[in-house]
Design an enzyme around this catalytic site. Structure first.
Site, PDB file in Angstrom:
ATOM      1  CE  LYS A 126     -84.818 103.385 -56.830  1.00  0.00           C
ATOM      2  NZ  LYS A 126     -84.579 101.950 -56.864  1.00  0.00           N
ATOM      3  CE  LYS A 152     -88.622 105.289 -50.010  1.00  0.00           C
ATOM      4  NZ  LYS A 152     -88.865 104.067 -50.704  1.00  0.00           N
ATOM      5  CE  LYS A 168     -83.603  98.824 -49.711  1.00  0.00           C
ATOM      6  NZ  LYS A 168     -83.655  97.572 -50.367  1.00  0.00           N
TER       7      LYS A 168
END
Ligand code: TYM
Length: 334
Positions: A115, A197, A200
């Site tokens: 992130k 993966k 969203k």
């Protein structure tokens, strides 16, 4: 509600549109496990602001996520479904646990590394201590089990370490939780890059199936899913795209990879992808219908939010007071 039964806690962030990965890796297992445990299912809106959010949008998404929990089959009279921000104990316990967590531990977290690479202009302290708030969520309810996808395993292990560290200093304060990972579906990969993966926040809309995608969109995305040139439906690491599709198929139908490989022996990828798409459409249709029905039940949802925040708060305060006492905060004068 809170008797001898073991306790289950889990949560999801109210950011972005939920994907099939969220459903198969977590929500589906929540529903399957609900009967066996006293359950707390949280919309973790406080975690969401570690990345900049539009306030109105965040509020809308939080409500939509809470509604989706119910639409997926969690009865809010039996399962405590609530917003994290409505129970102040989460943030209060997180502060205390921050003082029992080492910088080095947080620096090792892969989600923080990912992130902070993605949001290089906003590497805030909340992003860094995110796993401590997650530990507080879990430990506040003395959870025995935490059903999550594999991407959360590292955070769960840190939670266990923090709990054990605290217990070793102050005695048996926290239950040390176990992770629960489903047999299939614990790690659903992107349809466009099976090494990554399903997420969203993927910029390519074809990489993820969103829970609210309509049947045509779902079928089209599976048709375009990246496979390989082996032209053979096999469950092996050398064919990650096909393996991922088999995992999705298994998680949607509760079948085994062997069974699926046998069914598609000698058949092309076209038939196989269409069958996976149909299995996903069948799983999502009732969820979508129920969601659209519930969305209109404003008073009912408001009632759930109010009742369950009180229920969760009542439970959380017991652990919080115990912890505050252990670390030496003075008792309130009544
Ligand atoms: P979040 O919101 O990213 O994801 C919610 C749940 O979905 C799972 N998941 C997946 N499972 C399989 N394949 C995928 N591609 C996939 N993508 C997501 C996640 O593992 C998770 O179970 N930090 C957590 C939220 C959280 C939490 C908690 C969870 C906060 N406090 C306490 C459990 C207990 C998160 O960001 O999940």
């Amino acid at each position: 509600m809170l008797g001898e039964e073991k306790i289950l806690f889990s949560g999801m962030q109210s950011t972005g549109n939920l994907t099939l990965g969220n459903y198969l890796g977590a929500l589906k297992n929540w529903v399957a496990l609900a009967e066996e445990y006293t359950t707390f299912y949280c919309v973790v809106d406080e975690h969401s602001i570690t990345v900049r959010q539009d306030p109105a949008e965040l509020r809308r998404r939080a409500r939509s996520l809470l509604t989706l929990y119910i639409a997926a089959g969690l009865d809010p009279d039996k399962n405590c479904i609530f917003y994290q921000s409505h129970v102040s104990g989460h943030a209060e316990l997180a502060w205390i646990l921050n003082c029992f967590t080492y910088m080095g531990e947080l620096q090792r977290m892969t989600q923080f590394k990912d992130k902070s690479a993605k949001h290089a202009d906003n590497i805030n302290a909340g992003l860094f201590t995110y796993p401590v708030l997650m530990a507080a969520d879990i430990l506040l309810y003395q959870a025995d089990v935490v059903p999550v996808g594999k991407d959360q395993q590292q955070h769960l292990e840190l939670t266990r370490d923090i709990a054990q560290r605290f217990n070793s200093i102050y005695g048996d304060v926290f239950t040390v939780p176990e992770g629960y990972y489903g047999k299939s579906g614990a790690r659903i990969m992107s349809l466009q890059d099976p090494e990554k993966k399903m997420s969203k926040s993927d910029e390519n809309p074809n990489a993820s199936i969103y829970l609210m995608d309509d049947p045509d969109t779902i079928m089209r995305k599976f048709k375009r899913a990246v496979t390989d040139c082996e032209a053979r439906v096999a469950y092996r690491d050398e064919q990650p795209g096909v393996k991922n599709l088999i995992d999705i198929f298994c998680a949607c139908t509760d079948r085994t990879p062997d069974d699926i490989v046998k069914e598609f022996e000698g058949k092309g990828y076209g038939d196989f992808k269409a069958a996976v798409g149909e299995a996903v459409v069948d799983v999502l249709r009732p969820l979508q219908d129920e969601y659209h029905r519930l969305e209109k039940e404003k008073d009912y949802i408001d009632g759930v939010i109010k009742r369950n925040a009180e229920k969760a708060g009542g439970y959380a305060i017991k652990t919080l007071r115990k912890v505050q006492k252990k670390v030496g905060f003075p008792e309130k004068v009544r």
